[in-house]
Enzyme design. Structure first.
Site, PDB file in Angstrom:
ATOM      1  CB  VAL A  37      -0.933  -0.009   1.231  1.00 23.08           C
ATOM      2  CG1 VAL A  37      -1.588   1.349   1.465  1.00 23.08           C
ATOM      3  CG2 VAL A  37      -2.015  -1.085   1.061  1.00 23.08           C
ATOM      4  N   GLY A  96       2.346  13.595   6.506  1.00 22.04           N
ATOM      5  CA  GLY A  96       0.947  13.634   6.890  1.00 22.04           C
ATOM      6  C   GLY A  96       0.640  14.855   7.738  1.00 22.04           C
ATOM      7  N   GLY A 100      -1.182  15.951  11.358  1.00 20.36           N
ATOM      8  CA  GLY A 100      -1.675  15.420  12.623  1.00 20.36           C
ATOM      9  C   GLY A 100      -2.667  16.344  13.307  1.00 20.36           C
ATOM     10  CG  ASP A 140      -1.922  10.384  12.914  1.00 21.67           C
ATOM     11  OD1 ASP A 140      -1.947   9.143  12.893  1.00 21.67           O
ATOM     12  OD2 ASP A 140      -1.770  11.044  13.961  1.00 21.67           O
ATOM     13  CE1 TYR A 166      -4.148  11.460  19.590  1.00 20.00           C
ATOM     14  CE2 TYR A 166      -4.315  12.091  17.284  1.00 20.00           C
ATOM     15  CZ  TYR A 166      -3.586  11.550  18.331  1.00 20.00           C
ATOM     16  OH  TYR A 166      -2.313  11.110  18.094  1.00 20.00           O
ATOM     17  CE  LYS A 222      -1.909   7.823  16.224  1.00 17.81           C
ATOM     18  NZ  LYS A 222      -2.713   8.984  15.806  1.00 17.81           N
ATOM     19  CG  HIS A 277      -3.123   5.765  20.677  1.00 15.46           C
ATOM     20  ND1 HIS A 277      -4.127   6.677  20.460  1.00 15.46           N
ATOM     21  CD2 HIS A 277      -2.002   6.498  20.825  1.00 15.46           C
ATOM     22  CE1 HIS A 277      -3.623   7.904  20.462  1.00 15.46           C
ATOM     23  NE2 HIS A 277      -2.335   7.819  20.691  1.00 15.46           N
TER      24      HIS A 277
END
Length: 293
Positions: free
Chosen positions: A11, A17, A19, A44, A49, A74, A107
């Site tokens: 992949v 990325g 965050g 991400d 979060y 996560k 995580h």
């Protein structure tokens, strides 16, 4: 410099990325929309979060095709265990508003209840086999955690997301990842959330060595740190809610650090961790109820 990585299962993932750790939900939509407009194609987030729903909203508002955006999230430790983790996928996918998650990772290692971690990872393997996720991985796993996981599961993690920045480079974990073909992904790649309360250091952004190198390239200290991570072959997920910094952090593809400059930044490692010690993460201390979708 490649702008994408090919993971160990084939992949493809964007190298840089965006965050959203510690980004308040009410600021997340605007921050992610800005990032996508800037050119980021990898976002991400994490169940813990509390802003997956807002990430999904920003993705929909962007007008970009779902296939153009690489979504990573996560599973939190409170949802470890085979059935609980399968349900945690449903919660995350529901909040993100997607059928398929590109990269789903555990995580924390949860060392004191590692059997739950193994069961959670087996659930990720099932989700991968069913095509509900495209790649699976881990976060904050040290060498011994990776070794224990590999003995009891069949799919090698594609990614291990760990704290890496100039003041904390975790060479042993980087080596363990490399030995197993696991891509190391840096959280806090600029060291911004890490204030080194005990070590006498201030922020990496104020480091004299980094400032000197930045000046030589006409770049900011943050850009130099991101470039350093990229040239070491790591995935990076800087975070910001400031549109100017979001753009600045993406503008790192047009310069290159010399071998000497890379070595000078490598030499800044203090060995002092900024985030929680992975060994100290327990359900009692860090347990969180992750709401339904």
């Amino acid at each position: 410099m490649a702008m994408t990585f090919t993971l160990n299962n084939g992949v493809t993932m964007p190298a840089l990325g965006f965050g959203v750790f510690q980004t308040p939900p009410d600021e997340t939509v605007a921050a992610v929309e800005t990032a996508l407009r800037t050119g980021y194609r990898h976002i991400d987030t994490a169940a813990a979060y509390g802003n997956e729903r807002q990430v999904g909203e920003a993705v929909r508002r962007s007008g970009l095709a779902r296939s153009e955006i690489f979504l990573e999230t996560k599973i939190w430790i409170s949802d470890y265990g085979y059935d609980a983790t399968l349900h945690a996928f449903d919660k995350s996918a529901g909040k993100l508003g997607v059928e398929q998650i590109d990269l789903l990772i555990l995580h924390q290692a949860l060392p004191g209840r590692f059997e739950l971690t193994v069961d959670a990872y087996r659930a990720l393997e099932t989700l991968l086999g069913d095509g509900r996720v495209r790649a699976i991985g881990v976060s904050n796993f040290m060498r011994e955690h990776l070794d224990k996981l590999r003995k009891e599961t069949s799919v090698v993690p594609a990614v291990n997301q760990i704290e890496i920045h100039p003041y904390f480079t975790q060479p042993d974990v980087l080596a363990a990842d490399a030995e197993h073909g696991i891509l190391s992904q840096a959280w806090s790649p600029i060291g911004g959330i890490t204030f080194y309360r005990d070590s006498g250091h201030t922020s990496t952004l104020e480091d004299a060595t980094i400032a000197r190198i930045a000046q030589e390239h006409g770049k900011s200290p943050a850009q130099v740190m991101l470039r350093w991570g990229m040239q070491h072959g790591r995935s990076l997920i800087p975070k910001s809610t400031n549109p100017q910094r979001i753009a600045e952090n993406f503008d790192v593809f047009d310069f290159e650090l010399t071998t000497e400059e890379l070595a000078a930044i490598d030499a800044l490692d203090t060995g002092v961790r900024g985030g929680p010690d992975p060994e100290a993460v327990t359900l009692e201390t860090f347990g969180l109820n992750i709401p339904e979708a």
